[in-house]
Design a protein around this motif. Sequence first.
Motif, short mmCIF file in Angstrom:
data_model
loop_
_atom_site.label_atom_id
_atom_site.label_comp_id
_atom_site.label_asym_id
_atom_site.label_seq_id
_atom_site.Cartn_x
_atom_site.Cartn_y
_atom_site.Cartn_z
N THR A 52 29.85 18.43 41.49
CA THR A 52 30.12 19.39 40.41
C THR A 52 29.32 20.66 40.66
OG1 THR A 52 30.51 17.61 38.83
CG2 THR A 52 30.00 19.78 37.92
N PRO A 53 29.98 21.81 40.73
CA PRO A 53 29.25 23.06 40.98
C PRO A 53 28.36 23.45 39.79
CG PRO A 53 31.65 23.40 41.12
CD PRO A 53 31.42 22.02 40.65
N LEU A 54 27.21 24.00 40.11
CA LEU A 54 26.28 24.45 39.08
C LEU A 54 26.94 25.48 38.16
CD1 LEU A 54 23.48 24.37 37.85
CD2 LEU A 54 22.75 26.07 39.55
N LYS A 55 27.81 26.33 38.71
CA LYS A 55 28.48 27.34 37.87
C LYS A 55 29.31 26.67 36.77
CE LYS A 55 32.71 28.07 40.42
NZ LYS A 55 33.79 28.93 40.65
N ASN A 56 29.96 25.52 37.07
CA ASN A 56 30.75 24.83 36.06
C ASN A 56 29.84 24.22 34.99
OD1 ASN A 56 32.82 25.53 37.74
ND2 ASN A 56 33.78 23.52 37.73
N ILE A 57 28.70 23.70 35.40
CA ILE A 57 27.74 23.16 34.42
C ILE A 57 27.23 24.28 33.52
CG2 ILE A 57 25.49 22.05 34.16
CD1 ILE A 57 26.15 20.50 36.77
N ARG A 58 27.00 25.44 34.09
CA ARG A 58 26.54 26.60 33.28
C ARG A 58 27.62 27.04 32.29
NH1 ARG A 58 23.42 29.83 38.05
NH2 ARG A 58 21.40 28.85 37.72
N ILE A 59 28.87 27.05 32.74
CA ILE A 59 29.99 27.39 31.84
C ILE A 59 30.05 26.39 30.69
CG2 ILE A 59 32.53 27.45 31.66
CD1 ILE A 59 32.47 28.48 34.64
N TYR A 60 29.93 25.12 31.05
CA TYR A 60 29.94 24.05 30.05
C TYR A 60 28.82 24.23 29.03
CZ TYR A 60 29.92 19.13 28.42
OH TYR A 60 29.95 17.98 27.68
N MET A 61 27.62 24.47 29.53
CA MET A 61 26.47 24.65 28.62
C MET A 61 26.66 25.87 27.73
SD MET A 61 23.50 23.57 31.33
CE MET A 61 22.13 23.96 30.27
N TRP A 62 27.18 26.94 28.31
CA TRP A 62 27.44 28.14 27.51
C TRP A 62 28.46 27.83 26.41
CZ3 TRP A 62 32.03 30.57 26.54
CH2 TRP A 62 31.94 31.77 25.80
N ALA A 63 29.54 27.16 26.77
CA ALA A 63 30.59 26.86 25.79
C ALA A 63 30.07 25.98 24.66
CB ALA A 63 31.78 26.20 26.49
N VAL A 64 29.25 24.98 25.00
CA VAL A 64 28.66 24.12 23.97
C VAL A 64 27.80 24.95 23.03
CG1 VAL A 64 27.06 22.21 23.55
CG2 VAL A 64 28.77 22.01 25.37
N GLN A 65 26.98 25.83 23.59
CA GLN A 65 26.12 26.69 22.77
C GLN A 65 26.95 27.63 21.90
OE1 GLN A 65 22.80 26.50 22.65
NE2 GLN A 65 22.58 28.17 21.21
N GLU A 66 27.99 28.20 22.48
CA GLU A 66 28.80 29.19 21.79
C GLU A 66 29.66 28.56 20.68
OE1 GLU A 66 30.37 32.94 20.91
OE2 GLU A 66 28.63 32.37 22.14
N TYR A 67 30.33 27.47 20.99
CA TYR A 67 31.30 26.91 20.04
C TYR A 67 30.74 25.77 19.21
CZ TYR A 67 34.41 29.82 22.71
OH TYR A 67 34.98 30.91 23.31
N GLY A 68 29.49 25.37 19.52
CA GLY A 68 28.85 24.32 18.74
C GLY A 68 28.13 24.81 17.50
N LYS A 69 28.10 26.12 17.32
CA LYS A 69 27.42 26.68 16.14
C LYS A 69 28.21 26.36 14.88
CE LYS A 69 25.76 30.56 18.89
NZ LYS A 69 26.01 31.97 19.24
N LEU A 70 27.50 25.99 13.85
CA LEU A 70 28.16 25.73 12.56
C LEU A 70 28.38 27.02 11.80
CD1 LEU A 70 26.39 22.47 11.40
CD2 LEU A 70 28.72 22.72 12.16
#
Length: 196
Positions: free
Chosen positions: A178-196
Motif C-alpha cells: 500500500t503506497p504511503l500516499k494512499n494512507i495519507r489520503i485515507y487519513m486526511w479523508a477520515v479527519q475531514e469527513y469524520g468531524k461532527l
Amino acid sequence: MATSLLGTTNLCILLMDQPDLMKEFFKILGAKLVEYIKLLRSCCDVEYNGIAINDDNCFLFSPELYERYCAPVMENLFKKFAPEKTDTRYQHLDSNMQHLIPILNELGVNAVNFGPEIHPATIRKLMPDARIYKQMPPFVLRNGTKEKIIEIVKRDMDILKADGNFVETPAGSVASGTPLKNIRIYMWAVQEYGKL
C-alpha cells in the motif's frame, strides 16, 4: 481453530456426517480454549474483563450449524472472560458472514470488524449497539484512486459517525504494498469527513 485442526474440507464433511462426534469435538475445543487463554493471561500477568475473537472461517457455518457448535463455545468464553454486557466482546472476521450477524448480536458481541463486503448500514441495522471497526477494503486502500478512497470514507461517515460508535479502520489489515500516499489520503479523508 477447527479448520486449522481438522482441515476445511474435513470439518465441513464431519459437521454433516458426524454430528455427535463434532459436538464432543467443540465441547473439548471450547474447554481447551479457556485453559489456553487463562494460561496466556497468567504468563503475561494480564487481568481484565474482555475477549477478542479473531476468526476468518466461521462464515463456513450455516446459522443452524453455528448455533449448534460455535455459539456454546462463544457463550462460555464470554461467561469466563467477558461476563458483563459492557465488557469487550469483539469479533473479527474478514469473510462475508452477514448470515451470522443476528446470532452474534444475540450472544452480546459488542465490537466488530467484518469483511468489507458487508455494507456498514447492514451491520448497524443488525447490531444497533455494537462498535464497528472497519470499513475500508484493504485492496481499495492499496490500489484505489484518491476519489474511491474518499468515497468510501464519506459513505462510512454518513452512515455511522452520528452515533459515535464507529472507528474507521481498514477491514482486516493494510495490504502489503500500500503506497504511503494512499494512507495519507485515507487519513486526511477520515479527519475531514469524520468531524461532527
